[in-house]
Design an enzyme around this catalytic site. Sequence first.
Site, mmCIF file in Angstrom:
data_model
loop_
_atom_site.group_PDB
_atom_site.id
_atom_site.type_symbol
_atom_site.label_atom_id
_atom_site.label_comp_id
_atom_site.label_asym_id
_atom_site.label_seq_id
_atom_site.Cartn_x
_atom_site.Cartn_y
_atom_site.Cartn_z
ATOM 1 N N ASP A 1 13.609 3.469 10.475
ATOM 2 C CA ASP A 1 12.921 2.350 11.026
ATOM 3 C C ASP A 1 11.920 2.913 11.846
ATOM 4 O O ASP A 1 12.222 3.488 12.802
ATOM 5 C CB ASP A 1 13.821 0.953 11.722
ATOM 6 C CG ASP A 1 13.050 0.007 12.311
ATOM 7 O OD1 ASP A 1 11.787 -0.023 12.726
ATOM 8 O OD2 ASP A 1 13.411 -1.031 12.416
ATOM 9 N N SER B 1 -6.496 -0.329 11.014
ATOM 10 C CA SER B 1 -7.289 -1.350 10.425
ATOM 11 C C SER B 1 -8.729 -1.691 11.280
ATOM 12 O O SER B 1 -8.747 -1.401 12.484
ATOM 13 C CB SER B 1 -6.602 -2.780 10.657
ATOM 14 O OG SER B 1 -7.290 -4.017 10.353
ATOM 15 N N ILE C 1 0.834 -1.159 0.140
ATOM 16 C CA ILE C 1 0.006 0.161 -0.052
ATOM 17 C C ILE C 1 0.814 1.208 -0.110
ATOM 18 O O ILE C 1 0.464 2.075 -0.721
ATOM 19 C CB ILE C 1 -0.856 -0.095 1.241
ATOM 20 C CG1 ILE C 1 -1.911 -1.238 0.895
ATOM 21 C CG2 ILE C 1 -1.725 1.284 1.534
ATOM 22 C CD1 ILE C 1 -2.798 -1.311 2.285
ATOM 23 N N VAL D 1 -6.811 -5.561 1.404
ATOM 24 C CA VAL D 1 -6.206 -5.338 -0.127
ATOM 25 C C VAL D 1 -5.331 -6.278 -0.270
ATOM 26 O O VAL D 1 -4.162 -6.837 0.423
ATOM 27 C CB VAL D 1 -5.406 -3.945 0.163
ATOM 28 C CG1 VAL D 1 -4.840 -3.463 -1.097
ATOM 29 C CG2 VAL D 1 -6.195 -2.965 0.993
ATOM 30 N N LYS E 1 -3.434 -2.307 16.776
ATOM 31 C CA LYS E 1 -4.269 -1.297 15.862
ATOM 32 C C LYS E 1 -5.185 -0.558 16.753
ATOM 33 O O LYS E 1 -5.301 0.611 16.325
ATOM 34 C CB LYS E 1 -4.886 -1.976 14.612
ATOM 35 C CG LYS E 1 -3.833 -2.363 13.709
ATOM 36 C CD LYS E 1 -2.994 -1.325 12.870
ATOM 37 C CE LYS E 1 -2.103 -1.769 11.753
ATOM 38 N NZ LYS E 1 -1.369 -0.839 10.898
ATOM 39 N N THR F 1 -2.018 -7.269 -1.851
ATOM 40 C CA THR F 1 -0.531 -6.610 -1.989
ATOM 41 C C THR F 1 0.362 -7.610 -2.602
ATOM 42 O O THR F 1 1.558 -7.547 -2.570
ATOM 43 C CB THR F 1 -0.073 -5.789 -0.765
ATOM 44 O OG1 THR F 1 0.009 -7.101 0.182
ATOM 45 C CG2 THR F 1 -0.942 -4.823 -0.082
ATOM 46 N N TYR G 1 -2.159 -8.585 16.574
ATOM 47 C CA TYR G 1 -2.160 -7.275 15.686
ATOM 48 C C TYR G 1 -3.407 -6.364 16.088
ATOM 49 O O TYR G 1 -3.204 -5.189 16.115
ATOM 50 C CB TYR G 1 -2.448 -7.955 14.215
ATOM 51 C CG TYR G 1 -2.770 -6.967 13.123
ATOM 52 C CD1 TYR G 1 -1.616 -6.097 12.645
ATOM 53 C CD2 TYR G 1 -3.868 -7.085 12.475
ATOM 54 C CE1 TYR G 1 -1.947 -5.327 11.461
ATOM 55 C CE2 TYR G 1 -4.010 -6.143 11.331
ATOM 56 C CZ TYR G 1 -3.168 -5.438 10.785
ATOM 57 O OH TYR G 1 -3.017 -4.501 9.673
HETATM 58 N N1 NAP Z 1 -2.996 -5.208 3.076
HETATM 59 C C1 NAP Z 1 -4.332 -5.118 3.893
HETATM 60 O O1 NAP Z 1 -5.162 -5.847 3.576
HETATM 61 C C2 NAP Z 1 -4.218 -4.408 5.020
HETATM 62 C C3 NAP Z 1 -5.497 -4.380 5.775
HETATM 63 C C4 NAP Z 1 -5.532 -3.522 6.823
HETATM 64 C C5 NAP Z 1 -4.667 -2.558 7.255
HETATM 65 N N2 NAP Z 1 -3.328 -2.857 6.600
HETATM 66 C C6 NAP Z 1 -2.131 -1.657 7.046
HETATM 67 O O2 NAP Z 1 -1.733 -1.269 5.868
HETATM 68 C C7 NAP Z 1 -0.393 -0.982 6.187
HETATM 69 C C8 NAP Z 1 0.387 -1.450 4.797
HETATM 70 O O3 NAP Z 1 0.063 -2.745 4.614
HETATM 71 P P1 NAP Z 1 0.612 -3.783 3.204
HETATM 72 O O4 NAP Z 1 -0.408 -4.719 3.248
HETATM 73 O O5 NAP Z 1 0.981 -2.787 2.481
HETATM 74 O O6 NAP Z 1 1.961 -4.391 4.070
HETATM 75 P P2 NAP Z 1 3.277 -4.966 3.299
HETATM 76 O O7 NAP Z 1 3.019 -5.308 1.826
HETATM 77 O O8 NAP Z 1 3.526 -6.302 4.317
HETATM 78 O O9 NAP Z 1 4.041 -3.549 3.400
HETATM 79 C C9 NAP Z 1 4.542 -3.208 4.893
HETATM 80 C C10 NAP Z 1 5.738 -2.117 4.706
HETATM 81 O O10 NAP Z 1 6.042 -1.398 6.018
HETATM 82 C C11 NAP Z 1 7.517 -1.434 6.028
HETATM 83 N N3 NAP Z 1 7.768 -1.865 7.518
HETATM 84 C C12 NAP Z 1 7.321 -2.915 8.198
HETATM 85 N N4 NAP Z 1 7.870 -2.713 9.285
HETATM 86 C C13 NAP Z 1 8.720 -1.611 9.430
HETATM 87 C C14 NAP Z 1 9.722 -0.883 10.254
HETATM 88 N N5 NAP Z 1 9.950 -1.282 11.575
HETATM 89 N N6 NAP Z 1 10.206 0.393 9.969
HETATM 90 C C15 NAP Z 1 9.845 0.753 8.515
HETATM 91 N N7 NAP Z 1 9.053 0.196 7.799
HETATM 92 C C16 NAP Z 1 8.512 -1.019 8.289
HETATM 93 C C17 NAP Z 1 7.929 -2.710 5.135
HETATM 94 O O11 NAP Z 1 9.044 -2.540 4.963
HETATM 95 P P3 NAP Z 1 10.392 -3.633 4.334
HETATM 96 O O12 NAP Z 1 10.067 -3.754 3.002
HETATM 97 O O13 NAP Z 1 11.642 -3.133 4.851
HETATM 98 O O14 NAP Z 1 9.808 -5.085 5.017
HETATM 99 C C18 NAP Z 1 6.729 -2.613 3.886
HETATM 100 O O15 NAP Z 1 7.156 -1.250 3.187
HETATM 101 C C19 NAP Z 1 0.162 -1.714 7.280
HETATM 102 O O16 NAP Z 1 -0.050 -0.854 8.289
HETATM 103 C C20 NAP Z 1 -0.999 -2.727 7.517
HETATM 104 O O17 NAP Z 1 -1.088 -3.096 8.975
HETATM 105 C C21 NAP Z 1 -3.070 -3.527 5.362
#
Ligand code: NAP
Length: 271
Positions: free
Chosen positions: A57, A145, A13, A197, A168, A199, A164
Amino acid sequence: MTSYLVTGASRGIGLEFIRQLSQDSKNTVIALVRNAAKSVYLQEVSDLPNVHVVEGDVTSVETMQKAAEEVAAITGGSLDYIIENAGGIYGSDTSLADPSNDLASLVNELKGNFELNAVSGVITTNAFLPLLRKGKAKKIILISSAIGDIQFTRTTGFAGNAPYGVGKAALNFIAQKYAVELADEGFVVLALSPGLVDTSSTKEGEQTQPSEEDLKKFQAIFDQWVKSQPDWDRKPLTVQDSVSKQLKVISAVGPNDSGKLLSQNGNTAWL
Ligand SMILES: NC(=O)c1ccc[n+]([C@@H]2O[C@H](COP(=O)([O-])OP(=O)(O)OC[C@H]3O[C@@H](n4cnc5c(N)ncnc54)[C@H](OP(=O)(O)O)[C@@H]3O)[C@@H](O)[C@H]2O)c1
């Protein structure tokens, strides 16, 4: 120029926020990642003249303060919007009372999720607050979330993803606390849920079809989630669709929304 910082911009995202925001040449877009060299998907947009990459980070005070100094040098000391997207599930998707849980592992997951999904929100917000105070928009967006929403949990009966969800839920409260504290300064602070989503296109090794067992598990979860929204088509959103909807919400929200948790639809239709 309008400046945006997006954390967790290496993939998923966060990366899509960078893609969509950078399409407007009047935006200065800063992608915060843990490791720029390893952020292979970001490379397709990082050469654009209005995109800058900064490392940090979100669980580390030191690296986020250094990132804020680097962002100040790029923007001239201000920041209009921050989209705090970095986060995710630390550990498993367990519930709290599962008899197969090892208690020490569960505690470890609770602490890990609290640090990654809640404490990170305070570290990031406070590191960038001096810049945001000098910005024009004064919008702080914490990507959260519905799994951390009490009413969603009651309606669906969904006990999974508990550590989780605890993280949140704390982040949602952090949004409310900042909202009341910063209201007089004209800030709008929002917890924003992106929906469910897909991804997988920016996750190495995850483009494969889910197994029969995974599908059954997903269907059982969807059977619960649909109770919150009976007209839900049981399909995840594309990352493009989720982010374009979220950007509309970010643009539309004002002081009356500050402190709320809203969905990508700008309301409590979470799916
Ligand atoms: N996808 C869904 O359906 C969904 C639903 C509800 C909420 N969300 C929320 O939306 C956000 C993005 O989700 P996503 O699905 O896109 O996740 P994702 O594809 O797993 O990507 C997570 C991102 O966060 C970064 N990250 C993780 N730990 C970190 C840290 N300690 N410091 C800096 N960066 C860090 C990762 O970097 P690296 O590449 O270095 O690991 C990556 O860029 C999250 O907060 C998630 O909880 C997602």
